[in-house]
Design a protein around this motif. Structure first.
Motif, PDB file in Angstrom:
ATOM      1  N   TRP A   8      -7.459  28.156  28.968  1.00 46.99           N
ATOM      2  CA  TRP A   8      -8.750  27.976  28.271  1.00 46.99           C
ATOM      3  C   TRP A   8      -9.285  26.686  29.060  1.00 46.99           C
ATOM      4  CZ3 TRP A   8     -10.430  30.901  24.244  1.00 46.99           C
ATOM      5  CH2 TRP A   8      -9.355  31.545  23.613  1.00 46.99           C
ATOM      6  N   ALA A  29     -11.293  39.259  27.207  1.00 53.63           N
ATOM      7  CA  ALA A  29     -11.116  38.156  28.065  1.00 53.63           C
ATOM      8  C   ALA A  29     -12.485  37.861  29.016  1.00 53.63           C
ATOM      9  CB  ALA A  29     -10.021  38.466  29.165  1.00 53.63           C
ATOM     10  N   GLU A  77     -10.386  31.854  29.907  1.00 53.81           N
ATOM     11  CA  GLU A  77     -11.521  31.884  28.792  1.00 53.81           C
ATOM     12  C   GLU A  77     -12.326  30.692  28.879  1.00 53.81           C
ATOM     13  OE1 GLU A  77     -12.193  33.961  26.867  1.00 53.81           O
ATOM     14  OE2 GLU A  77     -10.475  34.964  25.897  1.00 53.81           O
TER      15      GLU A  77
END
Ligand SMILES: [Zn+2]
Length: 467
Positions: A152, A109, A125
């Motif tokens: 994300w 991560a 991320e």
């Protein structure tokens, strides 16, 4: 470059934290002699503390670094975004670790946020490089298996392919003194409009607070509502997975129920209309059939009437033919009867004439007849020595019972034709009679012109010989 490193005694240290996350100061590792043997958490290659031109504290790999280190090739932009995320998570009172790697290497991560009681972990991320849908789904799945939520983050200028296929947001670099903003990935449901409206100017700190406090969670948009309105850009975009509140999820569900109810109502209405239309068509078909049958019936009636009329006509013609035939036969019969009657009348007339002629000739004795012959023949003999032939046997109806006299085989005249039969005389032939009385008798009938009649003044009574 990396923000994390492994310290030989303190363990994992973080260049983004004042105490490096373990009670040490930056000066304890930066430019100290002898060098502290720091290593990269990912590749375990040697690293050293460094400050960039922008005063960014970080670790750099020593020369001879391995090419496959996860952190090695990341850009400065990437690192700044990671730092930004970590900072905000920490501001929100959560623990944030940079560049964390699973013990078994299944995930790595950029930033791992943990609640202080360790009840929940969320990975952020920062994804700058292109990635396939399969890859990003696979990596998301790996976090999920470890009970780690993930978000994300794309700093791209425009939408990336994977956005809304996994829990994700797109952020905008702060400009003109503004702070980081979430521009895509978050939406609220507007019940009135029955649509998702993108929250495209959301402060990143606010978003992180919501995520950490479970105020916003990833939500799979119902198929009917995937056209999302972006107010800032004034456009629609298709989104499957968005971050939103429980309230919006409920509103969407409520709207879906309403929509389905309306659709059901509409379907029922359409069904009713369809049934009504069907009934109307059936009724029309029935009427058409009834009309057809009626027309058929009328046609048959007309045909029957025509047939009867034709038969009547034929019968009438037959009757008229028969009547004509009977009339013709009657006329024929009458004609024959008339002809027979005429024939009979003719025979009767001939008989009468014959009787009259017999009486007419009985008036004379053979001598008197000879006298007449001589009277006719004498002058011709005396003048021309021509003989006259008298053919008594030819005295019949054609000579009006007179005796034809021939001179050189030509008819010279007829002696004493019967007054009752003068109409039978050949025309223009001289008629010789005994005396004026007989001539008058013949002339009186009007049948013979007086100029044709020649008489010889012979006495009516026989001159008895004086002896
Ligand atoms: Zn490394």
């Amino acid at each position: 470059m990396t923000f994390a490193a492994i310290h030989p005694e303190a363990g994992r240290i973080d260049a983004t934290l004042d105490d490096l996350g373990c009670g040490l100061s930056w000066s304890a590792i930066y430019k100290v002699r002898p060098r502290i043997a720091l290593t990269c958490p990912d590749c375990e290659h040697g690293v050293h503390a460094k400050v960039s031109a922008r005063k960014l504290k970080h670790f750099a790999h020593d020369p001879g670094r391995p090419a496959d280190c996860a952190w090695l090739n990341e850009s400065l932009e990437h690192h700044l975004l990671k730092l930004e995320l970590a900072t905000r998570i920490r501001d929100a009172g959560w623990h944030a670790e940079l560049e964390v790697r699973a013990d078994d290497g299944t995930w790595r991560a950029d930033v791992l946020a943990s609640a202080h009681d360790d009840s929940r972990r969320i990975a952020s991320e920062a994804q700058l490089s292109p990635i396939t849908d399969d890859d990003i789904r696979d990596r998301t799945e790996r976090y999920r298996n470890e009970d780690i939520d993930v978000c994300w983050v794309s700093p791209a200028e425009t939408t990336v392919r994977w956005l809304s296929k996994v829990p994700s947001i797109r952020v905008r670099d702060p400009k003109d003194g503004r702070s980081w903003e979430v521009v895509d990935g978050v939406a609220r449901f507007d019940f009135q409009q029955g649509a998702w409206i993108a929250v495209d100017d959301l402060d990143l700190t606010q978003f992180i607070l919501w995520v950490l406090n479970d105020k916003t969670t990833p939500h799979q948009v119902l198929p009917r509502y995937r056209r999302v309105w972006f107010p800032t850009d004034q456009r629609y975009g298709r989104r499957q997975l968005i971050w939103t509140s429980q309230r919006s999820v409920g509103e969407e569900a409520r709207h879906e129920v309403k929509r389905q109810r309306q659709e059901e109502w509409r379907r029922q209405q359409e069904e009713k209309e369809r049934l009504a239309e069907q009934q109307r068509q059936e009724e029309e078909a029935r009427l058409r059939e009834a009309q057809r049958l009626e027309e058929e019936r009328q046609r048959k009636i007309r045909a029957e009437a025509d047939r009867i009329r034709r038969e009547e006509q034929l019968r009438q013609w037959a009757i008229e033919d028969e009547q004509r035939r009977i009339k013709r036969e009657a006329e024929e019969r009458q004609r024959k009867e008339a002809a027979a009657a005429a024939e009979q009348e003719r025979l009767r007339q001939e008989q009468l004439e014959f009787q009259a002629a017999k009486r007419w000739w009985k008036e004379l004795s053979p001598t008197q007849i000879q006298e007449l012959h001589d009277a006719v023949a004498g002058p011709l003999w005396k003048k021309e020595a021509t003989r006259v032939a008298f053919k008594r046997d030819e005295a019949a109806a054609a000579t009006a019972y007179g005796i034809p006299a021939y001179v050189r085989h030509r008819l010279y005249g007829i002696l004493r034709p019967s007054p009752a039969s003068l109409h039978r005389l050949p025309p223009a032939v001289p008629v010789f009679v005994r005396n004026g009385r007989e001539a008058q008798l013949i002339a009186d009938t009007g049948k013979v012109d007086a100029t044709r009649i020649v008489h010889f003044n012979l006495p009516d009574h026989e001159q008895m010989p004086l002896i």
